[in-house]
Design an enzyme around this catalytic site. Structure first.
Site, short mmCIF file in Angstrom:
data_model
loop_
_atom_site.label_atom_id
_atom_site.label_comp_id
_atom_site.label_asym_id
_atom_site.label_seq_id
_atom_site.Cartn_x
_atom_site.Cartn_y
_atom_site.Cartn_z
N SER A 1 -0.38 8.62 -3.23
CA SER A 1 0.41 9.06 -2.08
C SER A 1 0.55 10.58 -1.96
CB SER A 1 1.79 8.40 -2.09
OG SER A 1 1.65 7.03 -1.83
N LYS B 1 10.53 -2.31 -3.88
CA LYS B 1 10.66 -2.50 -2.44
C LYS B 1 11.88 -3.34 -2.05
CE LYS B 1 5.74 -1.84 -1.50
NZ LYS B 1 4.55 -2.27 -0.73
N ASN C 1 9.50 0.02 2.30
CA ASN C 1 8.65 0.98 1.58
C ASN C 1 8.80 2.40 2.10
OD1 ASN C 1 7.14 1.07 3.93
ND2 ASN C 1 5.18 1.10 2.86
N GLY D 1 5.45 -11.18 -0.14
CA GLY D 1 5.98 -10.08 0.67
C GLY D 1 4.89 -9.32 1.40
N ASN E 1 -1.99 -20.85 1.49
CA ASN E 1 -1.48 -20.34 0.22
C ASN E 1 -1.63 -21.41 -0.86
OD1 ASN E 1 -0.09 -18.28 -1.31
ND2 ASN E 1 1.70 -19.63 -1.32
#
Ligand code: ATR
Length: 267
Positions: free
Chosen positions: A16, A65, A86, A130, A151
């Protein structure tokens, strides 16, 4: 200088700071962007100290988060949908707004950087954690023909499907040659494990996408290519895209993600 930071544990490998410094160059601005390591259970304390010292915005990565979600005083629609924050934006008077830029980052990467349209397409999402919850509402805004979620634990996919009004299909019952875009949002790749999706699912796939980047994305993307996916992309563009959206939330400047994605491929 305005100060920003990413909070994580671990955080030393976070890209970042580099990404945000590239955006600052585009804006011709001078900013600080640091990595801040917080102990598990000590996120709120660390964030409060950062903002008390004048911090003007923060990104939050694994595993904070949810702590960030609890830390802020108000949430964007996106953050509510994802159940995770975030991006933290200070509002003054010790109040904070939480947002989630992951979904916007991924969708902007797919459309702008990969050049793949979402409108009118059949999209398959693999995973129901998430990461996947955060991208559903942003994908829906782009008006795909359909979104199907699958899933390993079908019940979790059903819950997400009900919440967003999409369809859940069991992994071994997915239609062949139906999906244009297949997105892997499972964390199995971290241990080299593939979701149990049949190869036929990729038969007319224009883009197979993994939300993680680098080596961890390779097993899934390789499987997708071998099964007929025309194009594959890892989540590096999503990383840059979410950073760009955070940057615009803090500074009102919208960075161009493409040159930064290319730059990050080579550092
Ligand atoms: P995140 O918030 O990063 O999405 P998560 O909430 O723990 O993380 O969700 C992880 C997702 O990866 C889940 O969809 C999980 O499937 P289950 O709901 O069945 O647990 C999926 N996942 C993790 N390991 C996997 C594996 N080896 N094979 C298939 N799916 C896997």
């Amino acid at each position: 200088k305005p100060r920003y930071a990413v909070f994580g544990n671990p955080v030393v490998h976070s890209k970042s700071p580099q990404i945000h410094q590239e955006f600052a160059k585009q804006e011709k601005a001078d900013i600080d962007y640091d990595r801040i390591y917080a102990d598990i259970g000590a996120f709120a304390e660390a964030a409060a100290a950062f903002f008390a010292a004048g911090g003007q915005g923060a990104n939050v990565t694994v595993p904070f988060k949810l702590d960030a979600y609890d830390f802020v005083d108000e949430h964007s629609e996106r953050a509510l949908a994802a159940g995770a924050v975030n991006t933290i934006i200070p509002l003054g008077n010790g109040r904070f707004r939480g947002d989630n830029s992951d979904g916007v980052g991924m969708v902007n990467d797919i459309i702008q950087a990969q050049g793949v349209e979402v409108a009118g397409k059949n999209v398959l999402l693999i995973g129901a954690g998430g990461a996947v919850r955060g991208v559903v509402p942003v994908l829906q805004e782009k008006q795909p023909a359909s979104i199907v979620i699958t899933n390993r634990t079908h019940g979790k996919a059903q819950e997400v499907a009900e919440r967003f009004g999409i369809e859940a299909v069991e992994m071994d019952k997915l239609p062949a040659a139906h999906f244009d875009i297949v997105i892997n949002g499972t964390s199995g790749g971290l241990s080299g494990e593939l979701p149990a999706v049949a190869p036929e699912v990729f038969a007319r796939c224009a883009l197979a996408y993994d939300m993680v980047y680098g080596r961890e994305a390779e097993p899934f993307l390789q499987f997708a290519r071998q099964s007929g996916a025309a194009k594959t992309a890892d989540g590096l563009g999503m990383l840059v895209g979410q950073a760009a959206f955070s940057y615009s939330l803090w500074r009102g400047f919208e960075p161009d993600i493409k040159p930064v994605i290319d730059y990050m491929k080579n550092v």
